[in-house]
Design an enzyme around this catalytic site. Structure first.
Site, PDB file in Angstrom:
ATOM      1  CB  ILE A 154       4.813  -3.817   7.829  1.00 31.81           C
ATOM      2  CG1 ILE A 154       5.545  -5.343   8.133  1.00 31.81           C
ATOM      3  CG2 ILE A 154       5.047  -3.377   6.663  1.00 31.81           C
ATOM      4  CD1 ILE A 154       4.736  -6.487   7.345  1.00 31.81           C
ATOM      5  CB  THR A 166      -0.743   0.206   1.222  1.00 32.21           C
ATOM      6  OG1 THR A 166      -1.588  -1.249   1.289  1.00 32.21           O
ATOM      7  CG2 THR A 166      -2.086   1.019   1.155  1.00 32.21           C
ATOM      8  CE1 TYR A 205     -16.416  -2.328  -5.138  1.00 35.56           C
ATOM      9  CE2 TYR A 205     -16.321  -4.336  -6.574  1.00 35.56           C
ATOM     10  CZ  TYR A 205     -16.934  -3.183  -6.320  1.00 35.56           C
ATOM     11  OH  TYR A 205     -17.658  -2.484  -7.130  1.00 35.56           O
TER      12      TYR A 205
END
Length: 294
Positions: free
Chosen positions: A207, A47, A110
């Site tokens: 992370i 991302t 989604y």
């Protein structure tokens, strides 16, 4: 398989030149800066790297560049995920994973699958992967939360699934995973703001977005916690509290890129639909860093 992704992981940004192309000179500066200041591993093309806006050619070039820059000094975790299970499996099978130490794969977004659908998705990925797999649960982006029971089930059934990047923002869920997980499965924080309490609960690292710009300070907090020096670590965590919020208020990685731009490391360029952070947000971040003398 063992999880090698411990300590400070950098969710590596993708620096761009003013013309919008990938800035490989800036990328090399970033990698060396982060390695010199406490980075324990890199997470690439996820991302924070604005990966949805990169071409396949750019992703291949970035992978090769980072692999060459790191030269085996720390592990590399590479993102490979999506909401089409068959396509993810095909990508895993067709990718050259030389020099990569693990695959980070996100919950399907989604589609909003059931917990059984999530399990079957990661079952297919685990069976196809030649490398250790790190699950990525981030319901704020995917629209579905992988429940602790599902995470533990996947971990128990597939030994090459070695960890989860947990970013649901639910400390109770983190505790449930850590309590019930198999011995060799570990939890990694996927949220800078929750890293302190998650490591205190048994997570093995993070992370990190903020680690792009401030790796020395953030890695120190983590190392203090690992050593049981919670008071000193908590002080660093509290110093960053307001900065955590500001980094994400205009979207990620806009805040982090603004910090790195002010440090002279990169150009403050993002790819649409993301845009640079607002001037007022940038000023607030700079004010906090001045107070911290960073």
């Amino acid at each position: 398989m063992q999880n090698v992704f411990h300590g400070l992981g950098i969710a590596l940004i993708t620096p761009f030149k003013t013309d919008g192309s990938v800035d490989y000179d800036a990328l090399k500066r970033l990698v060396e800066y982060q390695l010199d200041n406490g980075a324990d591993f890199f997470c690439i093309l996820a991302t924070t790297g604005e990966t949805p806006c990169l071409t396949k050619e750019e992703k291949d070039q970035i992978t090769a560049a980072v692999r060459e820059m790191v030269k085996g000094r720390v592990p590399i975790l590479k993102y490979c995920g999506g909401n089409n299970t068959a396509a993810v499996v095909d990508e895993i099978k067709s990718t050259d994973w030389t020099g990569i130490d693990g695959i980070l794969s996100i919950c399907p977004y989604y589609n909003k699958p059931s917990q059984e659908g999530i399990y079957q998705h990661f079952r297919a990925i685990a069976q196809a992967s030649p490398l250790p797999v790190v699950l990525y649960n981030v319901p704020g982006r995917t629209g579905v939360n992988m429940e602790a029971e599902t995470t533990v089930r996947i971990a128990a059934d597939f030994p090459n699934v070695v960890a989860i990047k947990e970013a649901a923002g639910k400390l109770g869920q983190v505790d449930e995973i850590i309590k019930n997980k198999p011995k060799n499965f570990e939890v990694i924080s996927g949220d800078d703001a929750l890293t302190f309490p998650m490591i205190a609960s048994g997570a093995v690292g993070v992370i990190s977005v903020i680690g792009n710009a401030l790796p020395k300070e953030f890695s120190r907090m983590i190392r203090l916690e690992f050593n049981g020096e919670y008071e000193a670590a908590r002080k660093i965590h509290h110093n960053f509290t307001e900065l955590y919020k500001l980094l994400f208020v205009d979207g990620n990685p806009a805040g982090c890129k603004a910090l790195l731009s002010d440090m002279g490391m990169i150009e403050n360029v993002l790819r649409l639909p993301l845009i640079p952070t607002r001037i007022e947000t940038k000023q607030k971040m700079n004010d906090i860093l001045k107070k911290m003398r960073l």
